[in-house]
Design a protein around this motif. Structure first.
Motif: not given
Length: 436
Positions: A196-197, A227-230, A264-265, A278-279
């Motif tokens: 994913p990175l 990254a879809g993490l916010l 996020a998934h 990963p965060t």
């Protein structure tokens, strides 16, 4: 028995050559066995043989059974018309070229050296995964043979990794800065989140990140948001997350990033310690990009490991020193990227990058200098390397570790003893002078 064993026997001519003749009764003198063919076509090319009264130049094909010629459809393939001798373990039938002419055959079964065959079968029969196939005979192998083999496979491993970097370089339009960004980003994913990175680095270019290099927050907003993490600004658990989300929404619209944003998934958190989330890695990567907006030249020019460590161990922003995930406060300070992680980045990203660049210039000295970095790193410790240490293989630095890992994965585990200098040396001891 595997066909590779017959290849080995033919290549080294380790068989009884007394009254050597074809199945058709013609005498054979091997002037030159030829060289292994790594591409499609016959097994050995450039062979020179006297068959009867005629000297032949051409190819040699090897099978366990002569009938494999037809099973592999060689009778319809013109590449095999150049075969001047069919070397087999069992000659169960004559074979012919595409024009119908018969190929002379040599049967090796009655000419194999029993002690050599026994030693080979012993290597192939070893079934304890904790032991090397050659463990029982390793004491007969000189130390220099071990050292040379480990050095050889170390270079193989490094160049394989460099080949992957060269593929990234080609896909990036031969841009070394983009290549360095994508390779290093993948490295920050370590095993669980490398893929994913890699996709994140492809979607979010270093050129965009560099435009906001003067502040850490836009860099973090771009990386975490893409990254879809916010969480959405209205759902943000704290003020800083809300600021990052608003910043990302603005920049994503400006640079047309929304369509390539991840979800996020797609990230792996399961069975990871919080320090490896990963965060946390994204925060560390953001700190590096903020501190070092140009990556390639500094990675290329760093003279030693301490210089690379100082570059890779950039301190993260204050928020991420106390948060493993957006909005999730940690009870204690979040561990910074450690030296051992920096060493893995040097092994898996920096050295392959430098080797790929050196190879693109035909600079062997550059390759050697890149590999030299591995000797400055401490040796690795894991269950794969333990059997080699028990058998007293030299293991002083990461260069030895990487060589031993290459030996285990490329030769010991798949039982490629015939292609290994150590296995070959063990077999050679079982060949009488009359068969060499």
């Amino acid at each position: 028995m595997q066909e590779d064993f017959l290849h080995y026997v033919w290549q080294h001519q380790y068989f009884d050559k007394a009254s050597l003749c074809t199945e058709q009764g013609e005498p054979i003198v091997v002037l030159k066995p030829g060289f292994r063919n790594a591409d499609a076509g016959p097994d050995f090319l450039g062979a020179r043989l006297m068959i009867g009264e005629v000297e032949w130049n051409g190819a040699v094909e090897i099978h366990l059974r002569a009938s494999d010629w037809y099973r592999h459809q060689h009778q319809t393939d013109r590449k095999y018309d150049q075969v001047i001798l069919h070397v087999v373990h069992v000659a169960d039938q004559p074979v012919r070229r595409t024009n119908g002419s018969e190929v002379p055959a040599l049967t090796l079964q009655p000419r194999l050296v029993p002690s050599l065959l026994y030693a080979y079968e012993a290597l192939m029969a070893a079934d304890n995964p904790q032991l090397l196939p050659c463990a029982g005979a390793l004491s007969t192998v000189p130390e220099v043979t071990r050292l040379m083999m480990v050095e050889r496979v170390l270079l193989e491993r490094v160049e394989q990794k460099a080949a992957a970097v060269q593929e990234v370089h080609e896909r990036s339009g031969h841009d070394w800065e983009t290549t360095a960004w994508q390779v290093l980003a993948a490295g920050f994913g370590f095993k669980k989140n490398s893929e994913p990175l890699t996709r994140l680095a492809q979607a979010l270019t270093l050129a965009v990140l560099r435009r906001h290099r003067h502040e850490a927050r836009p860099t973090e907003a771009l990386l975490f948001g893409q990254a879809g993490l916010l969480p959405a600004a209205a759902e943000a658990p704290d003020a800083y997350c809300a600021e990052l989300r608003r910043e990302y929404d603005f920049l994503a619209h400006k640079y047309n990033l929304t369509s390539s944003a991840m979800a996020a998934h797609e990230w792996n958190f399961l069975r990871l310690r919080p320090a490896n989330f990963p965060t946390v890695r994204l925060a560390q990567l953001a700190a590096l990009v903020h501190a070092q907006p140009r990556l390639f030249q500094p990675l290329l020019d760093a003279p030693d490991v301490p210089t690379l460590e100082r570059m890779l161990l950039a301190p993260v922003g204050k928020y991420w020193q106390r948060h493993y995930r957006p909005g999730v406060a940690a009870a204690a300070p979040v561990p910074a990227l450690g030296r051992s992680s920096a060493h893995l980045l040097i092994i898996n990203a920096v050295v392959p990058l430098r080797v790929a660049h050196a190879l693109s210039l035909g600079n062997r000295e550059g390759v050697e200098a890149a590999v030299e970095l591995l000797t400055q790193l401490p040796r690795e410790r894991n269950s794969v390397l333990a059997p080699y240490e028990a058998l007293r293989f030299q293991h002083r630095s990461a260069a030895d570790s990487q060589g031993l890992l290459a030996l285990q994965r490329g030769y010991c585990q798949p039982r490629r003893c015939l292609q290994c200098a150590i296995g070959s040396r063990i077999l050679q001891r079982n060949v009488p002078p009359s068969a060499s």
